[in-house]
Design a protein around this motif. Structure first.
Motif, PDB file in Angstrom:
ATOM      1  N   PRO A 501       0.741  -1.269   0.072  1.00  0.00           N
ATOM      2  CA  PRO A 501      -0.046  -0.174  -0.122  1.00  0.00           C
ATOM      3  C   PRO A 501       0.873   1.248   0.022  1.00  0.00           C
ATOM      4  N   LEU A 502       2.072   1.096  -0.253  1.00  0.00           N
ATOM      5  CA  LEU A 502       2.730   2.173  -0.167  1.00  0.00           C
ATOM      6  C   LEU A 502       2.602   3.226  -1.418  1.00  0.00           C
ATOM      7  N   PRO A 503       2.725   4.657  -1.153  1.00  0.00           N
ATOM      8  CA  PRO A 503       2.299   5.382  -2.432  1.00  0.00           C
ATOM      9  C   PRO A 503       3.376   5.447  -3.463  1.00  0.00           C
ATOM     10  N   VAL A 504       2.978   5.456  -4.573  1.00  0.00           N
ATOM     11  CA  VAL A 504       3.428   5.591  -5.999  1.00  0.00           C
ATOM     12  C   VAL A 504       3.477   6.912  -6.683  1.00  0.00           C
ATOM     13  N   THR A 505       4.579   7.734  -7.069  1.00  0.00           N
ATOM     14  CA  THR A 505       4.291   9.054  -7.522  1.00  0.00           C
ATOM     15  C   THR A 505       4.596   8.913  -8.951  1.00  0.00           C
ATOM     16  N   MET A 506       3.669   8.704 -10.026  1.00  0.00           N
ATOM     17  CA  MET A 506       3.875   8.814 -11.257  1.00  0.00           C
ATOM     18  C   MET A 506       3.881  10.104 -12.126  1.00  0.00           C
ATOM     19  N   ARG A 507       5.331  10.539 -12.567  1.00  0.00           N
ATOM     20  CA  ARG A 507       5.380  11.658 -13.239  1.00  0.00           C
ATOM     21  C   ARG A 507       4.613  11.584 -14.642  1.00  0.00           C
ATOM     22  N   ILE A 534       6.133  19.072 -19.884  1.00  0.00           N
ATOM     23  CA  ILE A 534       4.448  19.327 -19.879  1.00  0.00           C
ATOM     24  C   ILE A 534       4.181  20.102 -20.970  1.00  0.00           C
ATOM     25  N   ARG A 535       5.155  20.507 -21.746  1.00  0.00           N
ATOM     26  CA  ARG A 535       4.920  21.608 -22.938  1.00  0.00           C
ATOM     27  C   ARG A 535       4.572  20.666 -24.107  1.00  0.00           C
ATOM     28  N   VAL A 536       5.257  19.454 -24.071  1.00  0.00           N
ATOM     29  CA  VAL A 536       4.937  18.484 -25.188  1.00  0.00           C
ATOM     30  C   VAL A 536       3.460  17.855 -25.105  1.00  0.00           C
ATOM     31  N   THR A 537       3.357  17.338 -23.647  1.00  0.00           N
ATOM     32  CA  THR A 537       1.785  16.675 -23.606  1.00  0.00           C
ATOM     33  C   THR A 537       0.509  17.900 -23.539  1.00  0.00           C
ATOM     34  N   LEU A 538       0.715  18.961 -23.414  1.00  0.00           N
ATOM     35  CA  LEU A 538      -0.106  19.918 -23.285  1.00  0.00           C
ATOM     36  C   LEU A 538      -0.682  20.320 -24.803  1.00  0.00           C
ATOM     37  N   ASP A 539       0.569  20.198 -25.585  1.00  0.00           N
ATOM     38  CA  ASP A 539       0.357  20.346 -27.003  1.00  0.00           C
ATOM     39  C   ASP A 539      -0.275  19.416 -27.643  1.00  0.00           C
ATOM     40  N   PHE A 544      -1.579  12.975 -23.272  1.00  0.00           N
ATOM     41  CA  PHE A 544      -1.624  13.182 -22.030  1.00  0.00           C
ATOM     42  C   PHE A 544      -2.815  12.601 -21.582  1.00  0.00           C
ATOM     43  N   LEU A 545      -4.084  12.765 -22.253  1.00  0.00           N
ATOM     44  CA  LEU A 545      -5.406  12.160 -21.789  1.00  0.00           C
ATOM     45  C   LEU A 545      -5.180  10.446 -21.604  1.00  0.00           C
ATOM     46  N   VAL A 546      -4.565   9.958 -22.749  1.00  0.00           N
ATOM     47  CA  VAL A 546      -4.493   8.534 -22.600  1.00  0.00           C
ATOM     48  C   VAL A 546      -3.715   8.048 -21.362  1.00  0.00           C
ATOM     49  N   GLN A 547      -2.539   8.676 -21.201  1.00  0.00           N
ATOM     50  CA  GLN A 547      -1.750   8.391 -19.984  1.00  0.00           C
ATOM     51  C   GLN A 547      -2.271   8.440 -18.612  1.00  0.00           C
ATOM     52  N   VAL A 548      -3.090   9.735 -18.525  1.00  0.00           N
ATOM     53  CA  VAL A 548      -3.903   9.888 -17.373  1.00  0.00           C
ATOM     54  C   VAL A 548      -4.806   8.881 -17.126  1.00  0.00           C
ATOM     55  N   LEU A 580      -7.346  19.077 -17.856  1.00  0.00           N
ATOM     56  CA  LEU A 580      -7.116  17.889 -18.479  1.00  0.00           C
ATOM     57  C   LEU A 580      -6.997  16.437 -17.674  1.00  0.00           C
ATOM     58  N   ILE A 581      -6.661  16.536 -16.335  1.00  0.00           N
ATOM     59  CA  ILE A 581      -6.699  15.525 -15.543  1.00  0.00           C
ATOM     60  C   ILE A 581      -7.915  15.209 -14.850  1.00  0.00           C
ATOM     61  N   TYR A 582      -8.730  16.419 -14.594  1.00  0.00           N
ATOM     62  CA  TYR A 582     -10.072  16.313 -14.075  1.00  0.00           C
ATOM     63  C   TYR A 582     -11.222  15.898 -15.262  1.00  0.00           C
ATOM     64  N   ARG A 583     -10.671  16.159 -16.398  1.00  0.00           N
ATOM     65  CA  ARG A 583     -11.672  15.858 -17.419  1.00  0.00           C
ATOM     66  C   ARG A 583     -11.517  14.104 -17.640  1.00  0.00           C
ATOM     67  N   ALA A 584     -10.263  13.748 -17.749  1.00  0.00           N
ATOM     68  CA  ALA A 584      -9.975  12.042 -17.909  1.00  0.00           C
ATOM     69  C   ALA A 584     -10.823  11.655 -16.761  1.00  0.00           C
ATOM     70  N   HIS A 585     -10.599  12.106 -15.443  1.00  0.00           N
ATOM     71  CA  HIS A 585     -11.232  11.453 -14.446  1.00  0.00           C
ATOM     72  C   HIS A 585     -12.644  11.643 -14.520  1.00  0.00           C
ATOM     73  N   ASP A 586     -13.383  12.597 -15.034  1.00  0.00           N
ATOM     74  CA  ASP A 586     -14.941  12.611 -15.452  1.00  0.00           C
ATOM     75  C   ASP A 586     -15.307  11.480 -16.418  1.00  0.00           C
ATOM     76  N   GLU A 587     -14.429  11.443 -17.435  1.00  0.00           N
ATOM     77  CA  GLU A 587     -14.581  10.597 -18.613  1.00  0.00           C
ATOM     78  C   GLU A 587     -14.695   8.858 -17.738  1.00  0.00           C
ATOM     79  N   LEU A 588     -13.818   8.820 -17.014  1.00  0.00           N
ATOM     80  CA  LEU A 588     -13.876   7.296 -16.356  1.00  0.00           C
ATOM     81  C   LEU A 588     -15.064   7.194 -15.505  1.00  0.00           C
TER      82      LEU A 588
END
Length: 764
Positions: A501-507, A534-539, A544-548, A580-588
């Motif tokens: 249950p240890l936390p995992v921080t994914m960049r 982030i400049r690449v993934t925002l463009d 970005f959405l697929v990864q999140v 974009l992260i909130y949008r991906a979460h809402d989609e799921l």
């Protein structure tokens, strides 16, 4: 005119077969261009410290290699000692004038000398002399200084190449040599060199013995014929589209590829015992350099044609000669520029060490090597890497030295040092289950940086309390296309389950800079200030959405995911990424997937983020400093450039002040702050970070127990006193001295990076 002359001399020197030929060409051409009677090169013998006359124009040629001076002798010694030019119209009147009997030096009154310096190290002195008593003018002095600077690297590389055999590529098994690079990942590695050969790169072909000469000759001519057929087909296909003169160029190509032209030369090399690829590369490079050195523009252009034909033949040789690489039990991977994907091809149990000609200690591959505990040397620019395949190498990953074919006595010393380091590691294992806390009870959680599944077991074995950085770009780097959402979900799920249950921080995907995907190349003049992170993934929100989405899906039922955004430089950028992260979460959620919104954090790794850390902390759940890039940007030092690597000081007072400011900003907003750069794994730096108020340190697994040992040996109160002093210092050297004193007083100075030079001297 001087610029043209300089260029021609450098080109001529580059075509030389060995160091002596290069020096002979140098003195002859310089004397001719400057119109002087004498030109001499003295090279420093690093064993004796003397300056040895290695080439001359105008003196007795029999004195070459015989005449030598100490650094405190003569005018040559003055130039060497001061490391600056010396221009005299009456040399014999100078108090340091030293008469060398038998060379006729008394006839020459004018003297101009310039030091030959490469990477801050004096390699020799270049001298011109004239009978007339006159002072050389400013243009002449500038020319000689420029000449020595241009040739310094050539001479240093030629000396290094000659140390293991020279251009004939026949290694002398009895010879030893040392090559200096940059310490990329600590440790001692002993093993056999395996060279990574890029496709169709003539300059990276290694020298190998030919097992069956007749078969190799036949194989070569078969590939040569295949290229001739390709050229003929291209000529026929373009028959109606090209003018007669343009079609004639193809006939020139075919004549170059004739059995009696290049073919005959290459066959001769093969019959001398060289394999076909090596013979081809040696002959073609020799011709390319000859054409490049010509003054006629038309002939100079032919260098490109010869190079292109050579690559075409090499491509056939490589394709037809494809075979599975057999990795020795202790493989030391050597290449011009190693990458994560190349490293991953070697079975982990056989990978003993890495040597890369390009890059620095903070190149991506070096960071991965540290994570995997693989001793690594970067930026070994003078290593003639094409000639070391199969050689016995010892890597001193502490001091950045490659020992080629070390003598038995030296090898034995390294084995002893290696055993000592292993013993220290075993001693640290007793700390595995003990808490990471100071003497006065302050807890400092230690997390790990990961990128490969191979990291997991080592991380857990070393007592990691979480993952502060999971490099999601690794799965992208190891593929030939973007991984699908499901492929990513499976990979991320493995990581989350392994540490649960240890936390995992994914960049989120961090490409650009020194991390380029082969199927998504980013070609920029200044990639570290360009399109990355982030400049690449925002463009590309589709990436970005697929990864999140993949991350959120992977966390269902475990909820130990944390998401971290790289290269954030302003608040609007952060807000766009959050949307974009909130949008991906809402989609799921709309799809009926019960994925929770994880804690979201920002990587503070550019200067603007330091000064907006508080504004960013208000909008996210945590901050994490990426000290590698932050150091690079604050100090304006390219962390992949071996020329300025010694200016990359992670304990620079300016860096410490920036780190302190970020910690204070996070605390003011009541948000946790960690650090996931390489600085977190530095046992000495850990004391300072502890005092600043960092809530977590994330590092490679091999550093965990060392850092824990240091933390358990200090009190928080003492750490704060040390920090107070450190922030008052004016240089990184002063900070390091303070830290070293504190660790010595606490009895944990063994955790500092050892100096192998000191240890080797102590054993003599």
């Amino acid at each position: 005119m001087m610029l043209d002359a300089l260029r021609r001399i450098v080109q001529a020197v580059n075509t030389a077969d060995d160091l002596q030929s290069a020096l002979d060409i140098m003195v002859q051409r310089i004397a001719q261009v400057m119109g002087v009677e004498v030109c001499t090169v003295y090279l420093k013998d690093f064993e004796t410290g003397r300056l040895v006359m290695m080439a001359n124009q105008g003196f007795n040629p029999e004195l070459v290699g015989v005449v030598s001076l100490a650094e405190d002798e003569g005018l040559v010694g003055v130039v060497a000692r001061r490391e600056e030019p010396l221009n005299l119209d009456n040399a014999e009147e100078h108090p340091n004038y030293f008469y060398l009997e038998g060379i006729g030096e008394e006839l020459y009154h004018s003297f101009l000398g310039a030091p030959i310096i490469h990477q801050r190290r004096l390699h020799g002195v270049l001298v011109v002399q004239q009978k007339d008593s006159r002072r050389f003018d400013e243009d002449e002095e500038a020319f000689l200084v420029t000449m020595s600077a241009q040739l310094a690297g050539v001479i240093a590389h030629a000396k290094a190449t000659g140390a293991i055999g020279g251009k004939n590529r026949q290694r002398d098994a009895s010879r030893s040599a040392e090559f200096t690079g940059i310490a990329g990942a600590p440790g001692i590695a002993m093993g056999t060199a395996v060279l990574v050969i890029p496709e169709a790169d003539l300059y990276a072909v290694p020298s190998r013995p030919c097992e069956d000469i007749e078969a190799e000759v036949a194989f070569f001519f078969q590939c040569l014929q295949a290229v001739r057929e390709d050229i003929t087909n291209i000529k026929n296909r373009l028959q109606d589209k090209l003018a007669k003169e343009e079609r004639a160029l193809f006939d020139v190509y075919l004549s170059m590829l004739d059995d009696r032209a290049l073919g005959m030369e290459i066959e001769s090399r093969i019959r001398e015992g060289e394999w076909a690829q090596g013979a081809l590369a040696q002959v073609v490079i020799s011709h390319v350099r000859t054409f490049e050195g010509m003054e006629d523009a038309y002939l100079k252009e032919r260098a490109t044609d010869v190079k292109d034909l050579g690559r075409r033949v090499l491509a056939y040789l490589q394709t037809a000669n494809t075979r599975d690489i057999e990795y020795p039990e202790r493989t030391i991977l050597v290449g011009e520029e190693l990458t994560a994907s190349i490293m991953a091809e070697v079975p982990r149990e056989k990978l003993a060490g890495l040597v890369s000609v390009r890059g620095s200690s903070n190149s991506h591959v070096a960071i991965l090597a540290r994570a995997m505990g693989v001793p690594t040397i970067m930026g070994a620019v003078d290593l003639p890497f094409t000639q070391v395949e199969g050689a016995n190498l010892v890597l001193d990953g502490y001091n950045g030295i490659v020992h080629y074919n070390p003598a038995k006595e030296l090898y034995a010393r390294f084995e002893a040092i290696y055993a000592e380091q292993q013993e220290l590691s075993k001693g640290l294992e007793t700390l595995r289950d003990k808490p990471s806390e100071t003497l006065d009870g302050h807890r400092m959680p230690l997390w790990v940086n990961t990128g490969l599944m191979a990291d997991v077991a080592r991380s857990i074995d070393h007592g990691a309390e979480g993952v502060g950085l999971y490099r999601t770009e690794i799965p992208f780097l190891l593929r030939e296309r973007f991984p699908s959402e499901e492929e990513q979900r499976v990979i991320y799920r493995e990581q989350l389950q392994a540490f649960s249950p240890l936390p995992v921080t994914m960049r989120t995907l961090d490409i650009g800079g020194d991390k380029s995907l082969p199927y998504f190349p980013i070609d920029e003049e200044n990639p570290f200030l360009g399109w990355r992170g982030i400049r690449v993934t925002l463009d590309h929100p589709e990436i970005f959405l697929v990864q999140v989405r993949a991350m959120l899906k992977a966390s269902v039922g475990m909820d130990n995911l944390r998401v971290m955004l790289p290269m954030i430089s302003n608040v609007p950028e952060l807000e766009e990424a959050l949307e974009l992260i909130y949008r991906a979460h809402d989609e799921l959620v709309d799809e009926g997937i019960k994925a929770k919104l994880p804690p979201i954090g920002v990587m503070v790794e550019v200067p603007s983020a330091v000064y907006q850390a508080r504004e960013m902390a208000r909008r996210v759940d945590f901050l994490s400093v990426g000290s590698n890039d932050l150091t690079q940007y604050l100090l304006a030092v390219d962390r992949n450039n071996s020329r300025v690597a010694d200016l990359y000081h992670s304990l620079h007072p300016a860096i410490l002040r920036a780190l302190y400011e970020v910690a204070n900003a996070a605390q003011a907003e009541g948000k946790p702050v960690g650090i996931c750069g390489e600085l977190a794994g530095d046992p000495g730096a850990a004391i300072l970070l502890l005092a600043m108020g960092y809530d977590m340190l994330s590092m490679n697994a091999s550093s965990l127990l060392k850092v824990k040992s240091v933390i358990r040996s200090h009190s928080l109160a003492d750490a704060k006193k040390l920090l107070e002093k450190a922030l008052e210092q004016e240089s990184s050297a002063d900070v390091k001295d303070l830290v070293r004193e504190a660790m010595t007083a606490a009895g944990v100075d063994k955790m500092l990076q050892p100096s192998m030079g000191d240890q080797l001297r102590a054993k003599r």
